[in-house]
Design a protein around this motif. Structure first.
Motif, PDB file in Angstrom:
ATOM      1  N   THR A 195      -7.976  -6.134  -6.932  1.00  0.00           N
ATOM      2  CA  THR A 195      -7.441  -6.797  -8.126  1.00  0.00           C
ATOM      3  C   THR A 195      -6.048  -6.271  -8.483  1.00  0.00           C
ATOM      4  OG1 THR A 195      -8.644  -5.192  -9.454  1.00  0.00           O
ATOM      5  CG2 THR A 195      -9.683  -7.337  -9.161  1.00  0.00           C
ATOM      6  N   GLY A 196      -5.609  -5.206  -7.801  1.00  0.00           N
ATOM      7  CA  GLY A 196      -4.288  -4.651  -8.106  1.00  0.00           C
ATOM      8  C   GLY A 196      -3.228  -5.286  -7.228  1.00  0.00           C
ATOM      9  N   ARG A 197      -2.137  -5.711  -7.841  1.00  0.00           N
ATOM     10  CA  ARG A 197      -1.049  -6.283  -7.039  1.00  0.00           C
ATOM     11  C   ARG A 197      -0.114  -5.164  -6.589  1.00  0.00           C
ATOM     12  NH1 ARG A 197       0.917 -11.405  -7.617  1.00  0.00           N
ATOM     13  NH2 ARG A 197       2.997 -10.613  -8.014  1.00  0.00           N
ATOM     14  N   ASN A 198       0.422  -5.272  -5.398  1.00  0.00           N
ATOM     15  CA  ASN A 198       1.432  -4.327  -4.903  1.00  0.00           C
ATOM     16  C   ASN A 198       0.956  -2.864  -5.007  1.00  0.00           C
ATOM     17  OD1 ASN A 198       3.230  -6.507  -4.479  1.00  0.00           O
ATOM     18  ND2 ASN A 198       3.771  -6.457  -6.642  1.00  0.00           N
ATOM     19  N   VAL A 199       0.031  -2.531  -4.141  1.00  0.00           N
ATOM     20  CA  VAL A 199      -0.564  -1.184  -4.169  1.00  0.00           C
ATOM     21  C   VAL A 199       0.275  -0.224  -3.321  1.00  0.00           C
ATOM     22  CG1 VAL A 199      -2.610   0.172  -3.536  1.00  0.00           C
ATOM     23  CG2 VAL A 199      -2.890  -2.150  -4.433  1.00  0.00           C
ATOM     24  N   TYR A 200       0.569   0.938  -3.862  1.00  0.00           N
ATOM     25  CA  TYR A 200       1.252   2.006  -3.108  1.00  0.00           C
ATOM     26  C   TYR A 200       0.432   3.278  -3.238  1.00  0.00           C
ATOM     27  CZ  TYR A 200       5.127  -1.157  -2.850  1.00  0.00           C
ATOM     28  OH  TYR A 200       5.891  -2.259  -2.588  1.00  0.00           O
ATOM     29  N   TYR A 201       0.288   3.952  -2.118  1.00  0.00           N
ATOM     30  CA  TYR A 201      -0.496   5.187  -2.068  1.00  0.00           C
ATOM     31  C   TYR A 201       0.467   6.367  -2.081  1.00  0.00           C
ATOM     32  CZ  TYR A 201      -3.683   8.603   0.159  1.00  0.00           C
ATOM     33  OH  TYR A 201      -4.428   9.704   0.471  1.00  0.00           O
ATOM     34  N   LEU A 202       0.313   7.253  -3.053  1.00  0.00           N
ATOM     35  CA  LEU A 202       1.182   8.429  -3.129  1.00  0.00           C
ATOM     36  C   LEU A 202       0.565   9.543  -2.301  1.00  0.00           C
ATOM     37  CD1 LEU A 202       2.055   8.413  -6.938  1.00  0.00           C
ATOM     38  CD2 LEU A 202       3.261   7.315  -5.035  1.00  0.00           C
ATOM     39  N   LYS A 203       1.325  10.016  -1.337  1.00  0.00           N
ATOM     40  CA  LYS A 203       0.778  11.032  -0.437  1.00  0.00           C
ATOM     41  C   LYS A 203       1.929  11.829   0.169  1.00  0.00           C
ATOM     42  CE  LYS A 203      -2.540  13.174   1.178  1.00  0.00           C
ATOM     43  NZ  LYS A 203      -2.992  13.275   2.532  1.00  0.00           N
ATOM     44  N   GLU A 204       1.663  13.094   0.389  1.00  0.00           N
ATOM     45  CA  GLU A 204       2.701  13.988   0.893  1.00  0.00           C
ATOM     46  C   GLU A 204       3.319  13.501   2.203  1.00  0.00           C
ATOM     47  OE1 GLU A 204      -0.110  14.836  -0.570  1.00  0.00           O
ATOM     48  OE2 GLU A 204      -0.124  16.891  -1.342  1.00  0.00           O
ATOM     49  N   ASP A 205       2.540  12.874   3.077  1.00  0.00           N
ATOM     50  CA  ASP A 205       3.086  12.473   4.386  1.00  0.00           C
ATOM     51  C   ASP A 205       3.585  11.018   4.402  1.00  0.00           C
ATOM     52  OD1 ASP A 205       0.671  11.175   4.234  1.00  0.00           O
ATOM     53  OD2 ASP A 205      -0.061  11.805   6.189  1.00  0.00           O
ATOM     54  N   GLY A 206       3.922  10.495   3.231  1.00  0.00           N
ATOM     55  CA  GLY A 206       4.451   9.133   3.174  1.00  0.00           C
ATOM     56  C   GLY A 206       5.955   9.080   3.397  1.00  0.00           C
ATOM     57  N   ILE A 207       6.518   7.884   3.194  1.00  0.00           N
ATOM     58  CA  ILE A 207       7.973   7.736   3.326  1.00  0.00           C
ATOM     59  C   ILE A 207       8.616   7.989   1.958  1.00  0.00           C
ATOM     60  CG2 ILE A 207       7.903   6.139   5.287  1.00  0.00           C
ATOM     61  CD1 ILE A 207       8.214   3.840   3.312  1.00  0.00           C
ATOM     62  N   PRO A 208       9.868   8.475   1.923  1.00  0.00           N
ATOM     63  CA  PRO A 208      10.469   8.840   0.633  1.00  0.00           C
ATOM     64  C   PRO A 208      10.530   7.668  -0.356  1.00  0.00           C
ATOM     65  CG  PRO A 208      11.788   9.654   2.457  1.00  0.00           C
ATOM     66  CD  PRO A 208      10.746   8.767   3.058  1.00  0.00           C
ATOM     67  N   ALA A 209      10.162   7.944  -1.593  1.00  0.00           N
ATOM     68  CA  ALA A 209      10.081   6.876  -2.599  1.00  0.00           C
ATOM     69  C   ALA A 209      11.415   6.612  -3.304  1.00  0.00           C
ATOM     70  CB  ALA A 209       9.026   7.252  -3.646  1.00  0.00           C
ATOM     71  N   GLU A 210      12.350   7.573  -3.244  1.00  0.00           N
ATOM     72  CA  GLU A 210      13.564   7.460  -4.076  1.00  0.00           C
ATOM     73  C   GLU A 210      14.337   6.166  -3.846  1.00  0.00           C
ATOM     74  OE1 GLU A 210      12.283  10.352  -2.571  1.00  0.00           O
ATOM     75  OE2 GLU A 210      14.203  11.297  -2.070  1.00  0.00           O
ATOM     76  N   GLU A 220       4.718  -6.129 -10.829  1.00  0.00           N
ATOM     77  CA  GLU A 220       3.614  -5.228 -11.157  1.00  0.00           C
ATOM     78  C   GLU A 220       3.358  -4.307  -9.972  1.00  0.00           C
ATOM     79  OE1 GLU A 220       0.170  -7.339 -12.698  1.00  0.00           O
ATOM     80  OE2 GLU A 220      -1.104  -5.853 -11.717  1.00  0.00           O
ATOM     81  N   ILE A 221       3.120  -3.046 -10.234  1.00  0.00           N
ATOM     82  CA  ILE A 221       2.885  -2.100  -9.142  1.00  0.00           C
ATOM     83  C   ILE A 221       1.681  -1.223  -9.501  1.00  0.00           C
ATOM     84  CG2 ILE A 221       3.920  -0.326  -7.682  1.00  0.00           C
ATOM     85  CD1 ILE A 221       6.645  -1.140  -8.742  1.00  0.00           C
ATOM     86  N   LEU A 222       0.830  -0.994  -8.518  1.00  0.00           N
ATOM     87  CA  LEU A 222      -0.301  -0.070  -8.708  1.00  0.00           C
ATOM     88  C   LEU A 222      -0.107   1.132  -7.788  1.00  0.00           C
ATOM     89  CD1 LEU A 222      -3.176   0.626  -9.784  1.00  0.00           C
ATOM     90  CD2 LEU A 222      -4.084  -0.682  -7.885  1.00  0.00           C
ATOM     91  N   PHE A 223       0.032   2.317  -8.383  1.00  0.00           N
ATOM     92  CA  PHE A 223       0.156   3.548  -7.608  1.00  0.00           C
ATOM     93  C   PHE A 223      -1.199   4.252  -7.605  1.00  0.00           C
ATOM     94  CE2 PHE A 223       4.352   2.738  -9.394  1.00  0.00           C
ATOM     95  CZ  PHE A 223       5.129   2.786  -8.253  1.00  0.00           C
ATOM     96  N   LEU A 224      -1.614   4.668  -6.432  1.00  0.00           N
ATOM     97  CA  LEU A 224      -2.900   5.345  -6.325  1.00  0.00           C
ATOM     98  C   LEU A 224      -2.688   6.790  -5.899  1.00  0.00           C
ATOM     99  CD1 LEU A 224      -6.195   4.135  -5.073  1.00  0.00           C
ATOM    100  CD2 LEU A 224      -5.217   6.109  -3.914  1.00  0.00           C
ATOM    101  N   LEU A 225      -3.424   7.713  -6.510  1.00  0.00           N
ATOM    102  CA  LEU A 225      -3.293   9.125  -6.142  1.00  0.00           C
ATOM    103  C   LEU A 225      -4.586   9.892  -6.393  1.00  0.00           C
ATOM    104  CD1 LEU A 225      -1.032  10.915  -8.800  1.00  0.00           C
ATOM    105  CD2 LEU A 225      -1.864   8.621  -9.100  1.00  0.00           C
ATOM    106  N   LEU A 279       6.950  11.888  -2.588  1.00  0.00           N
ATOM    107  CA  LEU A 279       7.784  12.141  -3.765  1.00  0.00           C
ATOM    108  C   LEU A 279       8.523  13.472  -3.708  1.00  0.00           C
ATOM    109  CD1 LEU A 279       5.156  11.011  -6.415  1.00  0.00           C
ATOM    110  CD2 LEU A 279       7.131   9.716  -5.628  1.00  0.00           C
ATOM    111  N   SER A 280       8.160  14.304  -2.761  1.00  0.00           N
ATOM    112  CA  SER A 280       8.731  15.652  -2.736  1.00  0.00           C
ATOM    113  C   SER A 280       8.353  16.313  -1.413  1.00  0.00           C
ATOM    114  CB  SER A 280       8.133  16.466  -3.895  1.00  0.00           C
ATOM    115  OG  SER A 280       8.306  17.848  -3.694  1.00  0.00           O
ATOM    116  N   PRO A 281       9.156  17.290  -0.975  1.00  0.00           N
ATOM    117  CA  PRO A 281       8.721  18.044   0.215  1.00  0.00           C
ATOM    118  C   PRO A 281       7.552  18.974  -0.112  1.00  0.00           C
ATOM    119  CG  PRO A 281      10.870  18.814  -0.557  1.00  0.00           C
ATOM    120  CD  PRO A 281      10.484  17.657  -1.436  1.00  0.00           C
ATOM    121  N   LEU A 282       7.232  19.100  -1.400  1.00  0.00           N
ATOM    122  CA  LEU A 282       6.152  19.994  -1.820  1.00  0.00           C
ATOM    123  C   LEU A 282       4.933  19.181  -2.242  1.00  0.00           C
ATOM    124  CD1 LEU A 282       8.316  22.325  -4.082  1.00  0.00           C
ATOM    125  CD2 LEU A 282       7.733  22.631  -1.662  1.00  0.00           C
TER     126      LEU A 282
END
Ligand SMILES: C[S@@+](CC[C@H](N)C(=O)[O-])C[C@H]1O[C@@H](n2cnc3c(N)ncnc32)[C@H](O)[C@@H]1O
Length: 205
Positions: free
Chosen positions: A121-136, A144-149, A173-176
């Motif tokens: 039911t969420g439009r435009n889902v993004y998964y926040l994870k250390e090994d993802g691509i840079p978000a900046e 509408e965006i759904l961020f999952l963490l 989101l960060s190298p840490l």
């Protein structure tokens, strides 16, 4: 400005609502993390983000799949401290009693669901994870965006395989490795800067 929705998978927080407000990490199964995510997601200094929504998805306890949705455009009685935010969450859990969708207080809804349904039911889902691509510098949709963490724990392999069926991308989101509530603050900052319309002053140094 896109509507921002944050879905936090809470792994240990108990769904019987019997936790002690003076011991949120212990008796609440790290419900303190959920409370901080709510504050980071919805509050700004002397105000509420009307375009934001928090979904707390509880995996554990007698009612796995219990989900609390807190909507910035309607929420009342939300304060910046963890204790009273946890009380708002506890009130939602206690009032639900297996009803369908219940509004436990203004802007706070509680219902049972599962991860897949929430993601569908969420439009435009993004998964926040250390090994993802840079978000900046990522180009985000504008509606509408759904961020999952995760909470204090990462998603399990099973949860991750469900999420990856729906996620448009995995974002870093960060190298840490960061606290969940800090991830939410960074996302808000990225989107505020991208979509606020006010130019960032040039650095003259
Ligand atoms: C406190 S972390 C979970 C445990 C952490 N990964 C560890 O190994 O200690 C909470 C969640 O925030 C998100 N997260 C943490 N750091 C991140 C980063 N650098 N980039 C994107 N998401 C991050 C992930 O979804 C993670 O599951």
């Amino acid at each position: 400005m896109p509507k921002r929705r944050f879905l936090i998978v809470c792994h240990d927080a108990d769904t019987d609502g019997c936790f002690n407000l003076d011991d949120l990490p212990g008796s609440g199964g790290r419900i303190d993390v959920a409370a901080r995510c709510v504050v980071a997601g919805l509050l700004i200094s002397y105000g509420v983000r009307k375009d934001a929504e928090i979904l707390l998805f509880f995996q554990r306890g007698p009612r796995p799949g219990l989900t609390i949705r807190i909507s910035g455009d309607r929420v009342k009685y939300l304060n910046p401290d963890e204790r009273s935010t946890a009380a708002l969450i506890r009130n939602a859990i206690l009032k639900h009693k297996n009803a369908g969708v219940l509004e436990s207080s203004p802007g706070v809804q509680v219902f049972r669901s599962d991860l897949e349904t929430l993601l569908k039911t969420g439009r435009n889902v993004y998964y926040l994870k250390e090994d993802g691509i840079p978000a900046e510098n990522f180009v985000f949709p504008e509606d509408e965006i759904l961020f999952l963490l995760g909470d204090h724990r990462d998603l399990t392999a099973d949860e991750e395989s469900i999420v990856m069926k729906y996620a448009r991308a995995k974002l870093n989101l960060s190298p840490l490795s960061l606290y969940s509530e800090h991830c939410i603050t960074i996302i808000h900052n990225i989107l505020d800067r991208k979509f606020s319309g006010s130019p960032v002053p040039e650095n003259r140094n």
